[in-house]
Design an enzyme around this catalytic site. Structure first.
Site, mmCIF file in Angstrom:
data_model
loop_
_atom_site.group_PDB
_atom_site.id
_atom_site.type_symbol
_atom_site.label_atom_id
_atom_site.label_comp_id
_atom_site.label_asym_id
_atom_site.label_seq_id
_atom_site.Cartn_x
_atom_site.Cartn_y
_atom_site.Cartn_z
ATOM 1 N N SER A 36 -13.472 28.822 82.134
ATOM 2 C CA SER A 36 -14.121 28.503 81.015
ATOM 3 C C SER A 36 -15.019 29.895 80.603
ATOM 4 O O SER A 36 -15.221 30.633 81.680
ATOM 5 C CB SER A 36 -15.300 27.741 80.977
ATOM 6 O OG SER A 36 -16.271 27.626 80.110
ATOM 7 N N TYR B 136 -22.070 23.010 86.559
ATOM 8 C CA TYR B 136 -20.796 23.037 85.821
ATOM 9 C C TYR B 136 -20.351 24.455 85.551
ATOM 10 O O TYR B 136 -19.442 24.763 86.188
ATOM 11 C CB TYR B 136 -20.774 22.605 84.690
ATOM 12 C CG TYR B 136 -19.531 22.738 83.641
ATOM 13 C CD1 TYR B 136 -18.201 22.018 83.941
ATOM 14 C CD2 TYR B 136 -19.618 23.935 82.706
ATOM 15 C CE1 TYR B 136 -17.246 22.488 82.770
ATOM 16 C CE2 TYR B 136 -18.571 24.028 81.653
ATOM 17 C CZ TYR B 136 -17.240 23.415 82.044
ATOM 18 O OH TYR B 136 -16.045 23.381 81.250
ATOM 19 N N LYS C 182 -16.860 26.585 87.086
ATOM 20 C CA LYS C 182 -15.919 27.308 86.389
ATOM 21 C C LYS C 182 -15.679 28.922 86.737
ATOM 22 O O LYS C 182 -14.706 29.275 86.748
ATOM 23 C CB LYS C 182 -16.321 27.265 84.862
ATOM 24 C CG LYS C 182 -16.080 26.129 84.173
ATOM 25 C CD LYS C 182 -14.608 25.720 84.095
ATOM 26 C CE LYS C 182 -14.372 24.014 84.292
ATOM 27 N NZ LYS C 182 -12.978 23.736 83.989
#
Ligand SMILES: NC(=O)C1=CN([C@@H]2O[C@H](COP(=O)(O)OP(=O)(O)OC[C@H]3O[C@@H](n4cnc5c(N)ncnc54)[C@H](O)[C@@H]3O)[C@@H](O)[C@H]2O)C=CC1
Ligand SMILES: C[C@H](O)[C@@H]1OC(=O)[C@H](O)[C@@H]1O
EC number: 1.1.1.378
Length: 254
Positions: free
Chosen positions: A144, A157, A161
């Site tokens: 990401s 999160y 990534k």
């Protein structure tokens, strides 16, 4: 020109969003596709039907990527059905938006287990099979833009990534000697289930759109081309790379 003719492509979290678009994109380019999915059977079966309508073979295998056994089972079933594994697209992920100071430990644990541990086990299981086959392969991980920048409600999160991006760099080194290439795509903001609630906030959505030089948020199909390219022999000398697919969002400071 078909870029994945005769290849077997495995994709995790493939019944919706980016994974599904990558599955259809791979089939359009001539691949047989094995799909891992975790939740309802309906979307997975409709993806299988869509791929079969394109004249390719498809197989849906249910399993939670956070469990290492799922990776072994997925690869084994794909090999049973199609005889080999040429490409692994590690895509499954979750992003339960939450503020930092009161973040429940279970949410952190689960996000790490699905996004990072899940990617690790899938990549390892696919690589073991590719090494045994002896003719190389390609691994593409869906990281990401969040590997490079932070998010106030994504503190659990964004490290996953960054971890997935780092995993591709290290596996590129570990697997280069076997002719296995490892790369990541770094999507910007793509309109999928993962952010449906977050982007229901119209002000936030407008802000994200305004940050994007190409003037729109992404669609899952915007990732299909970059994933197919990295999976294909067109990218034969590309490994350890990270491809931003974000409409220019990352470079847009002012
Ligand atoms: N939508 C976006 O703006 C961006 C998404 N991404 C990444 O793209 C990937 C795909 O997400 P999207 O297509 O956007 O959303 P999505 O929610 O449509 O897709 C995620 C898929 O992963 C599956 N999944 C979730 N937990 C799983 C588990 N434990 N085992 C197996 N499958 C599981 C879901 O069922 C779903 O099919 C994720 O890794 C996400 O982090 C990266 C950057 C931006
Ligand atoms: C889920 C988010 O909207 C999405 O996921 C990412 O990785 C990007 O940071 C986007 O914000």
């Amino acid at each position: 020109m078909k870029l994945l003719e005769g290849k077997t492509v495995l994709i995790t979290g493939a019944s919706t969003g980016i994974g599904r678009a990558a599955a259809i994109g791979a089939a359009r380019h001539g691949a047989d596709v094995a799909l891992n999915y975790a939740h309802s059977d309906g979307p997975a079966q409709s993806c299988v039907a869509e791929i079969e309508a394109l004249g390719r073979r498809a197989l849906a295998v249910k399993g939670d990527v956070a469990d290492p056994e799922t990776a072994r089972d997925f690869v084994a079933k794909a090999v049973d059905a199609f005889g080999k594994v040429d490409v692994m697209v590690s895509n499954a992920g979750i992003c339960p938006f939450h503020s930092f100071l009161d973040m429940p430990a279970e949410v952190v644990e689960r996000t790490f287990r699905v996004n990072l541990h899940g990617a690790y086990y899938m990549v390892q299981a696919a690589a073991r099979q590719m090494v045994e086959q002896g003719h190389g392969g390609a691994i593409v991980a869906v990281s990401s833009i969040s590997a490079l920048v932070g998010g106030e409600f994504q503190t659990h999160y964004t490290p996953t990534k960054a971890g997935v991006h780092s995993l591709m760099q290290s596996t590129a080194i570990a697997l280069g000697k076997y002719g296995i290439r490892c790369n990541s795509v770094l999507p910007g903001t793509i309109l999928t289930e993962i952010n449906r609630d977050d982007l229901a906030d119209v002000e936030k959505r407008r802000y994200m759109e305004a940050r994007t030089p190409l003037g729109r948020l992404g669609q899952p199909e915007d990732l299909a081309g970059p994933i197919v390219f990295l999976a294909s022999d067109m990218a034969a000398y590309v490994t350890g790379a990270a491809l931003l697919v974000d409409g220019g969002m990352y470079v847009n400071l002012q």
